[in-house]
Scaffold this active site. Structure first.
Site: not given
Length: 433
Positions: A300, A305, A126, A123
Site C-alpha cells: 500500500w 510517495e 517489509r 522497501c
C-alpha cells in the site's frame, strides 16, 4: 454528499484490446522504475545492447542448478514441514538436465515471492512480508488473459479500500518459450501528453514521467483519453511469441481517491486525485534461477510517495509552486522555506483524503517505526536485513524519523525483485527490436 472514493467511472467497464500494426516489432523483457525514483521524461533510457529474451539469472544448466540448490536449501530451512530437501533436489536436478529448467511447486513459489519482498533493500514496508498473497497464474502466456488477470489483481488488492499485499505471477522464461511481459511500470499509471512538440513552447498534460509509454500506446492504436491530467493509461501486454497489444483497464478495477485538504479547498478545486493500489508491473521476480518477468505486485502507499514525489517532483506534477502561490508564500528565495511549507500541506491533503475515503495509506513516521520492528524481528530470526539508506529514509522530515539515525548494510540476496535494463527502456516507450 460528495463522493471521495472514485472507481474511474468515465471509462468502459470491459477489456478492450487492439493488436499492434502488422509491422510492429516485439518488445523484450520487462522492468519498471520503482515508486519514488525520479526520472525525466525527455530522454528515455538508452536501448540495451540486446533486446532478446534470456532466461535469467544465467541460462546455463549449471547456473540454474546452483541457484535452485541455494533457494531450496533456504526454503526447506525456513519451512521445515516441507521435509527432507534431498528428494526434491534430485527431482529438480533431473528436470534441469532433461529440459534446461524446472517448475516451482505452489508452496515454493509463494515462499520465494514473500522472501523476495523481504529482501527488497529499497522497501521500508517489509514488516508484513509474510502476509503477501500469491496468485499463481503461471499457465497464462496470452496477452488478453494476462490483461484480464491484471484487472482482477487490482480489484482483489483494492479490497474495498483495505489494500491487500498481493502478487500475481505469470509464466516464466524457459529455454523453449519467452515469457510474457507487461510494458507499464505500474498497472495503474496516468498518461502524459506532450503539447506543442517542435514549437519550443511544449509542455505536458498529465504525468511527464509517462510521456514515452503514452506515445507508445498511441502508436499501438490507443486513441488516448479525454486529455485530463489524470487519464489512466491502458496496459501494454506482450504475450509469449506475440506482439505488444494495448488493453483498456475496466473502470471497476481502478480505485482512485479524490484529494482534498482538511482546511482548504484548493485540492478539490484543482481536481487532484491519485490511484489507491501501487502495483509494480515490470520488475522481474527471480527465484532459484527461474525468472518471472511478468509478476505485478503491490503493498500500500506511504503518503510521501504521492505527496512528496509523484505530485511534487519538478519532473512529475510539480505542484509546489502552485500551492505556494495559493497560500500566499514568499517564493522569491528558497530561504523562506516555501517549498517545505507547501510540501507539508500537500502531504496533509493526501493522508486526510485517503483516511476520509477509507483507503489504506501509511505515514512516514509510522512506517519508520514499523521498519525498526522489522529489523528487530529479523534479528531474532537470525537474519540480517539489507537496506538502502537513501530509499529507506522518507523524502520529507527524514531526521525526524528513527530510520535516519542509523546505518544499514547493502547485500544482494535472493530471491529478489530485479530491474532489467531492457524493461526500463520499454517502460519509457522505447522501441525494442
Amino acid at each position: 454528499m460528495r463522493k471521495f472514493l472514485r472507481r474511474a467511472g468515465d471509462r468502459r467497464a470491459r477489456l478492450t484490446e487492439v493488436p499492434a500494426p502488422a509491422d510492429r516489432h516485439e518488445g523484450a523483457a520487462g522492468e519498471p522504475a520503482p515508486a519514488h525514483c525520479p526520472a525525466g521524461h525527455s530522454q528515455p533510457p538508452a536501448p540495451p545492447q540486446s533486446a532478446q529474451s534470456a532466461q535469467r539469472p544465467g541460462s546455463r544448466p549449471q547456473d540454474i542448478i546452483r541457484a535452485a540448490e541455494e533457494f531450496l536449501a533456504l526454503y526447506h530451512r525456513e519451512v521445515p514441514e516441507a521435509g527432507d530437501p534431498a528428494r526434491r533436489l534430485a527431482e529438480v536436478r533431473s528436470d534441469i538436465a532433461a529440459t534446461g529448467t524446472y517448475r516451482h511447486t505452489p508452496a515454493e513459489l509463494a515462499h520465494g515471492a514473500r522472501v523476495a519482498w523481504r529482501n527488497s533493500s529499497r522497501c521500508i514496508g517489509r514488516l508484513y512480508w509474510h502476509s503477501l498473497r500469491v496468485r499463481d497464474c503461471r499457465d497464462l502466456t496470452d496477452a488478453e488473459d494476462i490483461a484480464r488477470q491484471c484487472a482482477t489483481h487490482l480489484r482483489e488488492a483494492a479490497n474495498g479500500g483495505r489494500i491487500r499485499p498481493l502478487i500475481t505471477v505469470f509464466a516464466p522464461e524457459t529455454p523453449e518459450r519467452p515469457a510474457p511481459h507487461i510494458w507499464n511500470e505500474q498497472l495503474v499509471r496516468y498518461a502524459g501528453y506532450e503539447t506543442g512538440a517542435g514549437t519550443g513552447t511544449g509542455g505536458v498534460v498529465g504525468d511527464p514521467r509517462n510521456v514515452g509509454i503514452t506515445a507508445a500506446a498511441q502508436r499501438l492504436g490507443w486513441p488516448g483519453g479525454p486529455g485530463t491530467p489524470f487519464d489512466v493509461l491502458p496496459l501494454i501486454v506482450q504475450g509469449s511469441n506475440d506482439k505488444p497489444r494495448w488493453f483498456e483497464l475496466p473502470a471497476d478495477a481502478v480505485l482512485e481517491v479524490d484529494l482534498d485538504h482538511p482546511e482548504d479547498r484548493w485540492c478539490a478545486d484543482w481536481g487532484l486525485r491519485w490511484h489507491a493500489v501501487p502495483a509494480i508491473a515490470n520488475m522481474c521476480l527471480e527465484i532459484g534461477g527461474i525468472c518471472y518477468p511478468a509478476a505485478p505486485f503491490n503493498g500500500w502507499y506511504m503518503g510521501t510517495e504521492i505527496g512528496a514525489r509523484n505530485l511534487a517532483d519538478t519532473d512529475r506534477y510539480d505542484l509546489l509552486p502552485r500551492i505556494a502561490a495559493h497560500l500566499g508564500l514568499d517564493t522569491s528565495s528558497d530561504r523562506s522555506l516555501w517549498k517545505d511549507r507547501a510540501l507539508v500541506e500537500l502531504n496533509r491533503a493526501v493522508l486526510h483524503s485517503f483516511d476520509r475515503a477509507g483507503v489504506t495509506v501509511t505515514d512516514h513516521h509510522t512506517e519508520s517505526q514499523r521498519f525498526l520492528a522489522h529489523l528487530d524481528r529479523e534479528q531474532r530470526a537470525g537474519r540480517e536485513v539489507s537496506a538502502d539508506w537513501s530509499w529507506i529514509v522518507p523524502p520529507i522530515s527524514g531526521s525526524a524519523t528513527p530510520v535516519f539515525h542509523r546505518t544499514y548494510d547493502m547485500v544482494e540476496r535472493h530471491p529478489a525483485f530485479v530491474h532489467h535494463p531492457e524493461a526500463q527502456f520499454r517502460a519509457h516507450g522505447g522501441d525494442l527490436v
